[in-house]
Design a protein around this motif. Sequence first.
Motif, PDB file in Angstrom:
ATOM      1  N   TYR A 100      -0.099  12.868 -22.462  1.00  0.00           N
ATOM      2  CA  TYR A 100       0.803  12.204 -22.198  1.00  0.00           C
ATOM      3  C   TYR A 100       0.336  10.729 -21.480  1.00  0.00           C
ATOM      4  CZ  TYR A 100       3.709  15.857 -23.128  1.00  0.00           C
ATOM      5  OH  TYR A 100       4.338  16.738 -23.476  1.00  0.00           O
ATOM      6  N   ASP A 101       0.364   9.860 -21.597  1.00  0.00           N
ATOM      7  CA  ASP A 101       0.329   8.485 -21.461  1.00  0.00           C
ATOM      8  C   ASP A 101       1.170   8.333 -20.032  1.00  0.00           C
ATOM      9  OD1 ASP A 101      -1.219   5.933 -21.399  1.00  0.00           O
ATOM     10  OD2 ASP A 101       1.051   5.146 -21.702  1.00  0.00           O
ATOM     11  N   ILE A 102       1.128   7.743 -18.875  1.00  0.00           N
ATOM     12  CA  ILE A 102       1.753   7.274 -18.318  1.00  0.00           C
ATOM     13  C   ILE A 102       1.588   6.145 -17.467  1.00  0.00           C
ATOM     14  CG2 ILE A 102       0.955   8.627 -16.063  1.00  0.00           C
ATOM     15  CD1 ILE A 102       3.248   9.400 -14.828  1.00  0.00           C
ATOM     16  N   GLN A 103       2.961   5.188 -17.028  1.00  0.00           N
ATOM     17  CA  GLN A 103       2.265   3.816 -16.616  1.00  0.00           C
ATOM     18  C   GLN A 103       3.587   3.881 -14.958  1.00  0.00           C
ATOM     19  OE1 GLN A 103       1.511   0.302 -18.778  1.00  0.00           O
ATOM     20  NE2 GLN A 103       1.129   2.028 -20.781  1.00  0.00           N
ATOM     21  N   PHE A 104       3.193   2.797 -14.631  1.00  0.00           N
ATOM     22  CA  PHE A 104       3.869   2.430 -12.976  1.00  0.00           C
ATOM     23  C   PHE A 104       4.058   1.274 -13.162  1.00  0.00           C
ATOM     24  CE2 PHE A 104       0.662   6.780 -12.937  1.00  0.00           C
ATOM     25  CZ  PHE A 104       2.458   6.760 -12.229  1.00  0.00           C
ATOM     26  N   ASN A 105       5.080   0.870 -12.798  1.00  0.00           N
ATOM     27  CA  ASN A 105       5.095  -0.915 -11.837  1.00  0.00           C
ATOM     28  C   ASN A 105       4.593  -1.034 -11.100  1.00  0.00           C
ATOM     29  OD1 ASN A 105       7.464  -0.850 -14.288  1.00  0.00           O
ATOM     30  ND2 ASN A 105       9.133   0.410 -12.899  1.00  0.00           N
ATOM     31  N   ASN A 106       4.359  -1.990 -10.568  1.00  0.00           N
ATOM     32  CA  ASN A 106       3.987  -2.585  -9.209  1.00  0.00           C
ATOM     33  C   ASN A 106       4.145  -2.135  -8.201  1.00  0.00           C
ATOM     34  OD1 ASN A 106       2.214  -4.531 -11.189  1.00  0.00           O
ATOM     35  ND2 ASN A 106       2.914  -6.470 -10.157  1.00  0.00           N
ATOM     36  N   ASP A 107       5.384  -1.686  -7.569  1.00  0.00           N
ATOM     37  CA  ASP A 107       5.911  -0.868  -6.612  1.00  0.00           C
ATOM     38  C   ASP A 107       5.595   0.626  -6.509  1.00  0.00           C
ATOM     39  OD1 ASP A 107       8.116  -0.240  -9.068  1.00  0.00           O
ATOM     40  OD2 ASP A 107       9.424  -1.214  -7.730  1.00  0.00           O
ATOM     41  N   GLY A 108       5.531   0.745  -7.862  1.00  0.00           N
ATOM     42  CA  GLY A 108       5.082   2.150  -8.336  1.00  0.00           C
ATOM     43  C   GLY A 108       5.941   3.332  -8.427  1.00  0.00           C
ATOM     44  N   SER A 109       7.932   2.752  -9.371  1.00  0.00           N
ATOM     45  CA  SER A 109       7.922   3.794 -10.057  1.00  0.00           C
ATOM     46  C   SER A 109       7.815   3.461 -11.509  1.00  0.00           C
ATOM     47  CB  SER A 109       9.730   2.637 -10.047  1.00  0.00           C
ATOM     48  OG  SER A 109       9.490   1.747 -10.446  1.00  0.00           O
TER      49      SER A 109
ATOM     50  N   PHE B 285       1.042  -1.632  -0.155  1.00  0.00           N
ATOM     51  CA  PHE B 285      -0.093   0.347  -0.051  1.00  0.00           C
ATOM     52  C   PHE B 285       0.933   1.680   0.229  1.00  0.00           C
ATOM     53  CE2 PHE B 285      -4.462  -1.780   2.252  1.00  0.00           C
ATOM     54  CZ  PHE B 285      -4.153  -2.957   0.876  1.00  0.00           C
ATOM     55  N   ALA B 286       1.843   1.142   1.069  1.00  0.00           N
ATOM     56  CA  ALA B 286       2.822   2.869   0.523  1.00  0.00           C
ATOM     57  C   ALA B 286       3.149   2.963  -0.504  1.00  0.00           C
ATOM     58  CB  ALA B 286       4.360   2.135   1.493  1.00  0.00           C
ATOM     59  N   ASP B 287       3.634   2.158  -1.804  1.00  0.00           N
ATOM     60  CA  ASP B 287       3.646   2.020  -2.822  1.00  0.00           C
ATOM     61  C   ASP B 287       2.620   3.215  -4.211  1.00  0.00           C
ATOM     62  OD1 ASP B 287       5.917   0.573  -3.079  1.00  0.00           O
ATOM     63  OD2 ASP B 287       5.070  -1.143  -3.817  1.00  0.00           O
ATOM     64  N   ALA B 288       1.502   3.689  -3.426  1.00  0.00           N
ATOM     65  CA  ALA B 288       0.732   4.096  -3.449  1.00  0.00           C
ATOM     66  C   ALA B 288       1.411   5.650  -3.507  1.00  0.00           C
ATOM     67  CB  ALA B 288      -1.063   4.667  -2.362  1.00  0.00           C
ATOM     68  N   LEU B 289       2.088   6.181  -2.413  1.00  0.00           N
ATOM     69  CA  LEU B 289       2.786   7.596  -2.297  1.00  0.00           C
ATOM     70  C   LEU B 289       4.220   7.978  -3.387  1.00  0.00           C
ATOM     71  CD1 LEU B 289       3.878   7.496   1.750  1.00  0.00           C
ATOM     72  CD2 LEU B 289       1.741   8.758   0.483  1.00  0.00           C
ATOM     73  N   LYS B 290       4.719   6.352  -4.102  1.00  0.00           N
ATOM     74  CA  LYS B 290       5.389   7.065  -4.947  1.00  0.00           C
ATOM     75  C   LYS B 290       4.754   7.445  -6.342  1.00  0.00           C
ATOM     76  CE  LYS B 290       8.634   2.880  -3.656  1.00  0.00           C
ATOM     77  NZ  LYS B 290       9.486   1.277  -4.073  1.00  0.00           N
ATOM     78  N   VAL B 291       3.234   6.922  -6.475  1.00  0.00           N
ATOM     79  CA  VAL B 291       2.851   6.423  -7.780  1.00  0.00           C
ATOM     80  C   VAL B 291       2.194   8.289  -7.691  1.00  0.00           C
ATOM     81  CG1 VAL B 291       0.996   6.167  -9.096  1.00  0.00           C
ATOM     82  CG2 VAL B 291       2.154   4.180  -7.895  1.00  0.00           C
ATOM     83  N   VAL B 292       2.387   9.143  -6.606  1.00  0.00           N
ATOM     84  CA  VAL B 292       1.512  10.216  -6.583  1.00  0.00           C
ATOM     85  C   VAL B 292       2.738  11.445  -6.857  1.00  0.00           C
ATOM     86  CG1 VAL B 292       1.213  12.186  -4.826  1.00  0.00           C
ATOM     87  CG2 VAL B 292      -0.273  10.035  -4.954  1.00  0.00           C
TER      88      VAL B 292
END
Length: 294
Positions: A278-287, A229-236
């Motif tokens: 723009y299209d933006i995508q993230f890895n499962n860990d939020g990176s 759940f903490a990976d949500a911060l990386k996405v933001v």
Amino acid sequence: MKNLKHISLIILLALLCLGCQHISKSIDETFHPNDSLVKAYYKKHSFASNRAYTSTIKTNITTDTLRHQEKIVIINGDTITTTNMESKAKLLFEDIEQLKQKQSPTAAKAMQKRINDFLKEMNLPNIGPKSPPEGKTLKKARKGILNESELARAQEKLKQLPQYQGKEIFLYESVHFYQDGSINLALQQPANPAYVDAYRYRHGEWSTPKAVLARNIPRRIFPLSKINFADALKVVSNYNEKAALVEGAEPTATVYISIWDGGMRWFPGTITGSRMRYDIQFNNDGSLKSFREE
């Protein structure tokens, strides 16, 4: 009649200009001291029914003052003559009339200030919102999702729910992290895989389960053990970093996970500016996985 004229003008002014009923009430009670006001003052300062002072508290109320209640009013412990109040009220009315004639954008503010000054001088409450009690502060609304430790705690508490302890937990369809600090998700029931229940995390606790009309469950579940759940911060953080580079784009304070065919994807998945998208995508860990113009 003179008193009544001034009282009516002040009350009318307060109602028309500011719409504050408590001002007119305060002023009306000030110009019309009644038995209840005096009795309340007696009670507060420990006067007996025969007007004898029964406490050791000092007071400046004299027998003469008590005999002439029609000429003197008591406001928060201060004594003021009605004649003095009438003259000040007359000046107040004249000043307000002058301000009304100006018809400027700042007239209303100036009128409010003038009346507040009058009420202060008369030892009456000012207009406007009350300050919070001493020692108490207003709770500020949250402007982003939970912090790292709070997100980790939410995930751990989810695992500790009695119906899921010691069992593998599968998330259904999506997980939403909101800017008010709440989390919405749904879980497949371990005891009955054909059932799904929704939960909401708020104020540090998970809600009771609520039944969900679920479809295509095998294709819409993902193990909780593979999500942090903490990976949500990386996405933001990563999303807003890129949004800052796009003219007219807005930052986000809310993110979510979408689940399909045994996989997961973080959203928002696009950044829209005033000129470009723009299209933006993230890895499962939020990176950050990719960022490209559409």
